[in-house]
Enzyme design. Structure first.
Site, PDB file in Angstrom:
ATOM      1  N   ARG A  41     -10.116 -15.859   8.147  1.00 45.42           N
ATOM      2  CA  ARG A  41      -9.494 -16.439   9.308  1.00 45.42           C
ATOM      3  C   ARG A  41      -8.082 -15.879   9.537  1.00 45.42           C
ATOM      4  O   ARG A  41      -7.545 -15.956  10.635  1.00 45.42           O
ATOM      5  CB  ARG A  41      -9.365 -17.958   9.093  1.00 45.42           C
ATOM      6  CG  ARG A  41     -10.690 -18.678   9.110  1.00 45.42           C
ATOM      7  CD  ARG A  41     -10.476 -20.158   8.889  1.00 45.42           C
ATOM      8  NE  ARG A  41     -11.034 -20.555   7.600  1.00 45.42           N
ATOM      9  CZ  ARG A  41     -10.951 -21.805   7.133  1.00 45.42           C
ATOM     10  NH1 ARG A  41     -10.302 -22.726   7.834  1.00 45.42           N
ATOM     11  NH2 ARG A  41     -11.509 -22.130   5.982  1.00 45.42           N
ATOM     12  N   GLY A  42      -7.503 -15.339   8.468  1.00 45.19           N
ATOM     13  CA  GLY A  42      -6.092 -14.958   8.520  1.00 45.19           C
ATOM     14  C   GLY A  42      -5.710 -13.948   9.598  1.00 45.19           C
ATOM     15  O   GLY A  42      -4.596 -13.976  10.110  1.00 45.19           O
ATOM     16  N   GLU A  97      -6.071  -7.025   9.965  1.00 47.28           N
ATOM     17  CA  GLU A  97      -5.942  -7.998   8.886  1.00 47.28           C
ATOM     18  C   GLU A  97      -4.513  -8.543   8.843  1.00 47.28           C
ATOM     19  O   GLU A  97      -3.579  -7.860   9.262  1.00 47.28           O
ATOM     20  CB  GLU A  97      -6.308  -7.261   7.571  1.00 47.28           C
ATOM     21  CG  GLU A  97      -6.235  -8.039   6.324  1.00 47.28           C
ATOM     22  CD  GLU A  97      -7.130  -9.275   6.286  1.00 47.28           C
ATOM     23  OE1 GLU A  97      -6.886 -10.184   7.094  1.00 47.28           O
ATOM     24  OE2 GLU A  97      -8.034  -9.332   5.447  1.00 47.28           O
ATOM     25  N   ASP A  98      -4.343  -9.740   8.313  1.00 51.80           N
ATOM     26  CA  ASP A  98      -2.983 -10.295   8.214  1.00 51.80           C
ATOM     27  C   ASP A  98      -2.211  -9.692   7.045  1.00 51.80           C
ATOM     28  O   ASP A  98      -1.036  -9.364   7.165  1.00 51.80           O
ATOM     29  CB  ASP A  98      -3.009 -11.831   8.118  1.00 51.80           C
ATOM     30  CG  ASP A  98      -3.913 -12.350   7.015  1.00 51.80           C
ATOM     31  OD1 ASP A  98      -4.694 -11.559   6.452  1.00 51.80           O
ATOM     32  OD2 ASP A  98      -3.858 -13.554   6.715  1.00 51.80           O
ATOM     33  N   ASP A 101      -3.109  -7.519  -0.121  1.00 47.50           N
ATOM     34  CA  ASP A 101      -2.467  -8.014  -1.331  1.00 47.50           C
ATOM     35  C   ASP A 101      -2.967  -7.155  -2.509  1.00 47.50           C
ATOM     36  O   ASP A 101      -2.498  -6.042  -2.722  1.00 47.50           O
ATOM     37  CB  ASP A 101      -2.852  -9.495  -1.437  1.00 47.50           C
ATOM     38  CG  ASP A 101      -2.077 -10.258  -2.489  1.00 47.50           C
ATOM     39  OD1 ASP A 101      -1.215  -9.676  -3.143  1.00 47.50           O
ATOM     40  OD2 ASP A 101      -2.354 -11.460  -2.662  1.00 47.50           O
ATOM     41  N   GLY A 103      -5.783  -5.736  -2.532  1.00 47.96           N
ATOM     42  CA  GLY A 103      -6.582  -4.681  -1.908  1.00 47.96           C
ATOM     43  C   GLY A 103      -8.076  -4.855  -2.125  1.00 47.96           C
ATOM     44  O   GLY A 103      -8.876  -4.100  -1.565  1.00 47.96           O
ATOM     45  N   THR A 105     -10.348  -7.256  -1.212  1.00 52.16           N
ATOM     46  CA  THR A 105     -11.152  -7.633  -0.040  1.00 52.16           C
ATOM     47  C   THR A 105     -11.332  -6.445   0.894  1.00 52.16           C
ATOM     48  O   THR A 105     -12.444  -6.116   1.305  1.00 52.16           O
ATOM     49  CB  THR A 105     -10.463  -8.787   0.730  1.00 52.16           C
ATOM     50  OG1 THR A 105     -10.085  -9.798  -0.201  1.00 52.16           O
ATOM     51  CG2 THR A 105     -11.369  -9.369   1.794  1.00 52.16           C
ATOM     52  N   LEU A 106     -10.205  -5.806   1.207  1.00 50.96           N
ATOM     53  CA  LEU A 106     -10.255  -4.714   2.171  1.00 50.96           C
ATOM     54  C   LEU A 106     -10.988  -3.485   1.682  1.00 50.96           C
ATOM     55  O   LEU A 106     -11.705  -2.848   2.447  1.00 50.96           O
ATOM     56  CB  LEU A 106      -8.836  -4.350   2.611  1.00 50.96           C
ATOM     57  CG  LEU A 106      -8.390  -5.020   3.906  1.00 50.96           C
ATOM     58  CD1 LEU A 106      -9.312  -4.651   5.055  1.00 50.96           C
ATOM     59  CD2 LEU A 106      -8.356  -6.525   3.800  1.00 50.96           C
ATOM     60  N   LYS A 129       1.765  -5.946   0.777  1.00 50.12           N
ATOM     61  CA  LYS A 129       2.475  -6.342  -0.454  1.00 50.12           C
ATOM     62  C   LYS A 129       2.103  -5.324  -1.532  1.00 50.12           C
ATOM     63  O   LYS A 129       1.249  -5.592  -2.377  1.00 50.12           O
ATOM     64  CB  LYS A 129       1.915  -7.698  -0.909  1.00 50.12           C
ATOM     65  CG  LYS A 129       2.833  -8.875  -0.800  1.00 50.12           C
ATOM     66  CD  LYS A 129       2.188 -10.042  -1.536  1.00 50.12           C
ATOM     67  CE  LYS A 129       2.613 -11.354  -0.952  1.00 50.12           C
ATOM     68  NZ  LYS A 129       2.016 -12.498  -1.639  1.00 50.12           N
ATOM     69  N   PHE A 150       5.086 -15.762  -1.624  1.00 52.81           N
ATOM     70  CA  PHE A 150       4.006 -16.435  -0.898  1.00 52.81           C
ATOM     71  C   PHE A 150       4.429 -16.686   0.548  1.00 52.81           C
ATOM     72  O   PHE A 150       5.397 -17.393   0.807  1.00 52.81           O
ATOM     73  CB  PHE A 150       3.661 -17.755  -1.590  1.00 52.81           C
ATOM     74  CG  PHE A 150       2.328 -18.284  -1.167  1.00 52.81           C
ATOM     75  CD1 PHE A 150       1.181 -17.935  -1.854  1.00 52.81           C
ATOM     76  CD2 PHE A 150       2.232 -19.113  -0.055  1.00 52.81           C
ATOM     77  CE1 PHE A 150      -0.059 -18.398  -1.438  1.00 52.81           C
ATOM     78  CE2 PHE A 150       0.990 -19.585   0.368  1.00 52.81           C
ATOM     79  CZ  PHE A 150      -0.149 -19.227  -0.331  1.00 52.81           C
ATOM     80  N   ASP A 157      -2.106 -19.043   5.457  1.00 55.50           N
ATOM     81  CA  ASP A 157      -2.088 -20.480   5.166  1.00 55.50           C
ATOM     82  C   ASP A 157      -1.575 -20.817   3.786  1.00 55.50           C
ATOM     83  O   ASP A 157      -1.520 -19.960   2.886  1.00 55.50           O
ATOM     84  CB  ASP A 157      -3.505 -21.040   5.297  1.00 55.50           C
ATOM     85  CG  ASP A 157      -4.400 -20.606   4.127  1.00 55.50           C
ATOM     86  OD1 ASP A 157      -4.524 -19.382   3.887  1.00 55.50           O
ATOM     87  OD2 ASP A 157      -4.947 -21.493   3.441  1.00 55.50           O
ATOM     88  N   ARG A 163      -1.092 -21.895   9.437  1.00 57.42           N
ATOM     89  CA  ARG A 163      -1.593 -20.654  10.048  1.00 57.42           C
ATOM     90  C   ARG A 163      -1.017 -20.463  11.453  1.00 57.42           C
ATOM     91  O   ARG A 163      -0.809 -19.345  11.906  1.00 57.42           O
ATOM     92  CB  ARG A 163      -3.121 -20.700  10.170  1.00 57.42           C
ATOM     93  CG  ARG A 163      -3.859 -20.583   8.844  1.00 57.42           C
ATOM     94  CD  ARG A 163      -5.335 -20.370   9.123  1.00 57.42           C
ATOM     95  NE  ARG A 163      -6.181 -20.611   7.963  1.00 57.42           N
ATOM     96  CZ  ARG A 163      -6.495 -19.693   7.050  1.00 57.42           C
ATOM     97  NH1 ARG A 163      -6.012 -18.473   7.148  1.00 57.42           N
ATOM     98  NH2 ARG A 163      -7.289 -19.992   6.048  1.00 57.42           N
TER      99      ARG A 163
HETATM  100  C1  PRP Z   1      -6.509 -13.172   2.542  1.00 56.30           C
HETATM  101  C2  PRP Z   1      -6.188 -12.091   3.556  1.00 56.30           C
HETATM  102  C3  PRP Z   1      -7.033 -10.943   3.089  1.00 56.30           C
HETATM  103  C4  PRP Z   1      -7.082 -11.111   1.607  1.00 56.30           C
HETATM  104  C5  PRP Z   1      -6.090 -10.177   0.998  1.00 56.30           C
HETATM  105  O1  PRP Z   1      -7.660 -13.827   2.944  1.00 56.30           O
HETATM  106  O2  PRP Z   1      -6.505 -12.474   4.867  1.00 56.30           O
HETATM  107  O3  PRP Z   1      -8.334 -10.971   3.624  1.00 56.30           O
HETATM  108  O4  PRP Z   1      -6.709 -12.464   1.315  1.00 56.30           O
HETATM  109  O5  PRP Z   1      -6.103 -10.304  -0.375  1.00 56.30           O
HETATM  110  P1  PRP Z   1      -6.555  -9.117  -1.336  1.00 56.30           P
HETATM  111  O6  PRP Z   1      -5.842  -7.880  -0.858  1.00 56.30           O
HETATM  112  O7  PRP Z   1      -6.031  -9.586  -2.662  1.00 56.30           O
HETATM  113  O8  PRP Z   1      -8.028  -8.995  -1.308  1.00 56.30           O
HETATM  114  P2  PRP Z   1      -8.185 -15.195   2.291  1.00 56.30           P
HETATM  115  O9  PRP Z   1      -9.237 -14.871   1.280  1.00 56.30           O
HETATM  116  O10 PRP Z   1      -7.007 -15.999   1.829  1.00 56.30           O
HETATM  117  O11 PRP Z   1      -8.914 -15.906   3.507  1.00 56.30           O
HETATM  118  P3  PRP Z   1      -8.315 -16.342   4.938  1.00 56.30           P
HETATM  119  O12 PRP Z   1      -8.075 -15.063   5.731  1.00 56.30           O
HETATM  120  O13 PRP Z   1      -9.390 -17.177   5.543  1.00 56.30           O
HETATM  121  O14 PRP Z   1      -7.017 -17.098   4.708  1.00 56.30           O
END
Ligand code: PRP
Length: 174
Positions: A41-42, A97-98, A101, A103, A105-106, A129, A150, A157, A163
């Site tokens: 959702r971010g 993406e927001d 972190d 990396g 997920t991406l 980051k 943070f 969030d 958010r």
């Molecule tokens: C956050 C953000 C990225 C991910 C980054 O999503 O939007 O998708 O974490 O973290 P990473 O680089 O350590 O993978 P989150 O899982 O918190 O879900 P959200 O977008 O619904 O808040």
């Protein structure tokens, strides 16, 4: 609530930077169409604010994913909890993406999308980051590099709250 939010990047600064990135993307994709993929959702606030300012044709879609696996491993799996509606084959895809972190997920999501044969695949993030990076991710467009603190707002969030703040803030315990 027992926390206070301190403004770290103001609404004006965020919006000015988003306008710059949108101008850059519009220039880079002159004469082409792009397919913006917002990450739920971010990424939703950044994605809408960014695409509003892009001057080449834009198709908008969203995907929701969560990564999981051993926290010490650089490889894991990505679970698509809501998939795209569009077929991205042959399209200029920009993942929006927001924050990047660790990396994880991406990198997994980009791998998943690459298999769908887009014409091009770019990553655009509002915040980066780099101190927290565990897996290399190629960031093509970045709004701001931030230290390891943070942050909330502009889609991000703290226990699902904040958010909708129009700026980027840090959480401070009272
Ligand atoms: C956050 C953000 C990225 C991910 C980054 O999503 O939007 O998708 O974490 O973290 P990473 O680089 O350590 O993978 P989150 O899982 O918190 O879900 P959200 O977008 O619904 O808040």
């Amino acid at each position: 609530m027992n926390e206070q939010i301190k403004v770290r990047i103001s609404e004006e600064e965020v919006n000015a930077r988003i306008a710059e990135i949108a101008a850059q993307i519009s220039e880079d994709f002159k004469g082409e169409e792009i397919l913006a993929v917002g990450i739920l959702r971010g990424g939703v606030y950044f994605c809408t604010e960014l695409t509003k300012r892009i001057t080449v044709p834009v198709i908008l879609d969203f995907i929701e994913a969560s990564s999981y696996g051993d926290g010490t491993q650089s490889c894991g799996q990505v679970k698509i909890t809501k998939d795209l509606i569009e077929d991205i084959a042959g399209k200029n895809v920009i993942v929006v993406e927001d924050i990047v972190d660790t990396g994880r997920t991406l990198s997994l999501l980009l791998e998943n999308l690459r298999k769908r044969n887009p014409k091009s695949l770019k990553l655009c993030t509002l915040l980066d980051k780099p101190e927290r990076r565990v897996v290399e991710v190629p960031v093509d467009y970045n709004g701001f590099q931030i230290p390891n603190e943070f942050v909330v707002g502009y889609g991000m969030d703290y226990a699902q709250r904040y958010r909708n703040l129009p700026y980027i803030g840090v959480v401070e315990a009272e």
